[in-house]
Design a protein around this motif. Sequence first.
Motif, mmCIF file in Angstrom:
data_model
loop_
_atom_site.group_PDB
_atom_site.id
_atom_site.type_symbol
_atom_site.label_atom_id
_atom_site.label_comp_id
_atom_site.label_asym_id
_atom_site.label_seq_id
_atom_site.Cartn_x
_atom_site.Cartn_y
_atom_site.Cartn_z
ATOM 1 N N ILE A 41 0.823 -1.210 0.000
ATOM 2 C CA ILE A 41 0.000 0.000 0.000
ATOM 3 C C ILE A 41 0.859 1.263 0.000
ATOM 4 O O ILE A 41 0.341 2.369 0.064
ATOM 5 C CB ILE A 41 -0.953 0.027 1.217
ATOM 6 C CG1 ILE A 41 -0.153 0.042 2.528
ATOM 7 C CG2 ILE A 41 -1.922 -1.144 1.174
ATOM 8 C CD1 ILE A 41 -1.015 0.249 3.773
ATOM 9 N N LYS A 142 -3.019 9.160 -2.244
ATOM 10 C CA LYS A 142 -3.722 8.031 -2.840
ATOM 11 C C LYS A 142 -4.594 8.474 -4.013
ATOM 12 O O LYS A 142 -5.242 9.525 -3.980
ATOM 13 C CB LYS A 142 -4.595 7.325 -1.798
ATOM 14 C CG LYS A 142 -3.856 6.884 -0.531
ATOM 15 C CD LYS A 142 -2.732 5.902 -0.830
ATOM 16 C CE LYS A 142 -3.241 4.523 -1.211
ATOM 17 N NZ LYS A 142 -2.109 3.574 -1.399
ATOM 18 N N SER A 144 -6.825 5.925 -6.521
ATOM 19 C CA SER A 144 -7.083 4.532 -6.876
ATOM 20 C C SER A 144 -7.061 4.298 -8.380
ATOM 21 O O SER A 144 -6.573 3.262 -8.850
ATOM 22 C CB SER A 144 -8.425 4.073 -6.296
ATOM 23 O OG SER A 144 -9.482 4.907 -6.757
ATOM 24 N N GLU A 147 -3.402 4.405 -9.415
ATOM 25 C CA GLU A 147 -2.661 3.283 -8.836
ATOM 26 C C GLU A 147 -2.989 1.965 -9.534
ATOM 27 O O GLU A 147 -2.190 1.021 -9.491
ATOM 28 C CB GLU A 147 -2.962 3.194 -7.335
ATOM 29 C CG GLU A 147 -2.349 4.337 -6.540
ATOM 30 C CD GLU A 147 -2.680 4.288 -5.059
ATOM 31 O OE1 GLU A 147 -2.686 3.170 -4.501
ATOM 32 O OE2 GLU A 147 -2.924 5.350 -4.469
ATOM 33 N N ALA A 152 0.980 1.390 -6.086
ATOM 34 C CA ALA A 152 0.577 2.162 -4.912
ATOM 35 C C ALA A 152 1.374 3.452 -4.759
ATOM 36 O O ALA A 152 2.533 3.545 -5.169
ATOM 37 C CB ALA A 152 0.742 1.307 -3.665
#
Length: 509
Positions: A41, A142, A144, A147, A152
Motif C-alpha cells: 500500500i 492516494k 485509486s 494506482e 501504490a
Amino acid sequence: MSNFFRTVSTARRALLRTYGSRRRYATEATNLSDGSLKPSIYGQPLFQSHPHLLQPQDLTPGIPAEDYELRRRQLMNGLPDNSLVVCVAAPIKYMSGKIFYKYRQASDFWYLTGFEEPDSAIILEKTSSSRGYRMTIFCSGKDSAKEKWEGAKTSLQDAATIFRADDARPIDNFSSHLKSAMAAHTQVYVDVPHSHTRRGPRASSKSILKYLSPPSDARSEYDFIVDSLSSAKRKPLAPQVAKLRAIKSGAEQGVMRAAADISGRVHAKTMRFTRPGIPEAALAAHFEYLCALSGAQRMAYVPVVASGPNALIIHYTSNNHLVRQDEMVLIDAGCEYNGYASDITRTYPASGTFTPPQRELYAAVLAAQKELVALCTESADLSLHALHRLSCDYLRRELKQLGFELTGGDLESMLYPHFLSHPIGIDLHESSNFDRSQSLKAGMVVTIEPGIYVPPTANFPKHYHNIGIRIEDEVLVGKTHPTVLSVAAPKEIVDVEGACQGSLGLEAF
C-alpha cells in the motif's frame, strides 16, 4: 613456505571466503508466508511490506530512519535563523513519447527524506523548537484510478508518519504554501533542476516548478513564485547538503561496502567468464545480469568493457568488438545498490595469463596504486590534488624503470590524461561541490584509479604499445588507516590470473 607464497595462500583463502561456493541472492527469503503486505500500500519498499529488504529500524534498505532525521537536523542547525529550505523530487524521464525510464530519485532530496516517489517536495523551516525545524512534505497521495496502472502511492497520513514530517499535503498545494512560506523567511535555500548546455550543467531559475505544475491554468501563479526565487534572499542548497554527504555515516559505509562487494564479486566472475572470441557486449551483459541477480537496482553508470587497444579510450562504452587472443580486457563497471554507487576498474588477460609486457606494465600501475591507497588517511593530511601529483610522480618512477624515456608532458598528456580520484556516494561523482584542495577527512569515500595507456608511437617502448591498464578501488578514508571497500575484486597478479583460470574456486555464475 616463503613469505610470498604464504601471502598468496592467505589472499586466496580470503577471496574464497568472500565469494563462497554457493549462489547468493539478495532477496532470498526463508519464510514465504510471513504475512507482509502484498500488494504493498506504499509507494516504495518499507519494512511493513518488504521485510526481506529492510530491517525494522530502516527507512530505506540499510539506512535507519534516525539517520535521515539527523541529516535534516544537521542541515538546519548550520543555516542562519529564519531560513527556509525547499527541495524537490526528480522528474520522470522519458526515452520517447510516454515510454519512461526506471525512476531514480533526486540525490539530495533522497538524502534528506528517503522518499522515493516523483511529484513530491519538502519545505523545511528553521525554528527554535527542540527539533530545530518544521517539515512539510508534499506528495501525490492516494489515487485509486492512477494506482491501478502505476502501483501504490503512499497516503498523506502515512507520508507524515513514516517520513517524520510535521505535516503532509497534496502536491497541488505546494505552490501556494511555498509562496506564503517564502514571504515569512529571510533566507531561502533552494536548487533548481539542471539543464545541460555545451558548457555543462546550468540551472534555470524558472524550471523549479515547471515539471511539478499542472499543464494549464495555474501558469501565472507558478511564474510569479519562480520569479520571486531569483531575489537576493535566494541561496544555493546543494553546497550545504554536500558538506553533510561528504562524510559517510556508519550505515552508509555498510551499504557502500555491500554495493562494492556485489560489484567486486561480479568483476571476479566476469574474469572467469571471459575467453578469446567473446564479444565485449557479452561481458557487459554478464556483468549487469549478475549485479541484478545480486539485488542491485541498476548499474551506477554505463560499463566500460574495452579489449586490447580499445582500453586507450578512457570512457569507451561502445562495447562492440570481439576480444582477441593475448589481449587484455579493461572493465570499469559498478552497480548502484540501495541508493549508493560503486565504481571499480580491473584489467586482466583474456587468455588467463599475462604476457611478460602486460605483467610488467600491470605491476607498475599496481605498485603506484597501492602506495596511493595507503595515503588515504586523515593523518596524512593530503588533498585529492596532492594525491594526484603524487600519482604522477609514482607512475613516472615506475615507467622509468621499464625503460620509458619521458619528456615534457608525455605522462599527463598522453599516458595518464585523467585525474586520480573523485568522491563517491549516492552519486558516482560527488564532485560538484567538493573542494579538491581540501584535506581528506575520516569518513569520506574516494576512488583511487591510476592508469597507463600506451599509444603506438615511436617515443614509447614498442612491446608496450596499445596496452591500456587502469586499477580502481573505492577507499574509505580512516583516521590512520584506509579501508578498501572494493576488496572483493582481485587485483594482485596471482589472484587475477587465478580468477581467470578458475583456480580460486570461482565460477562464471
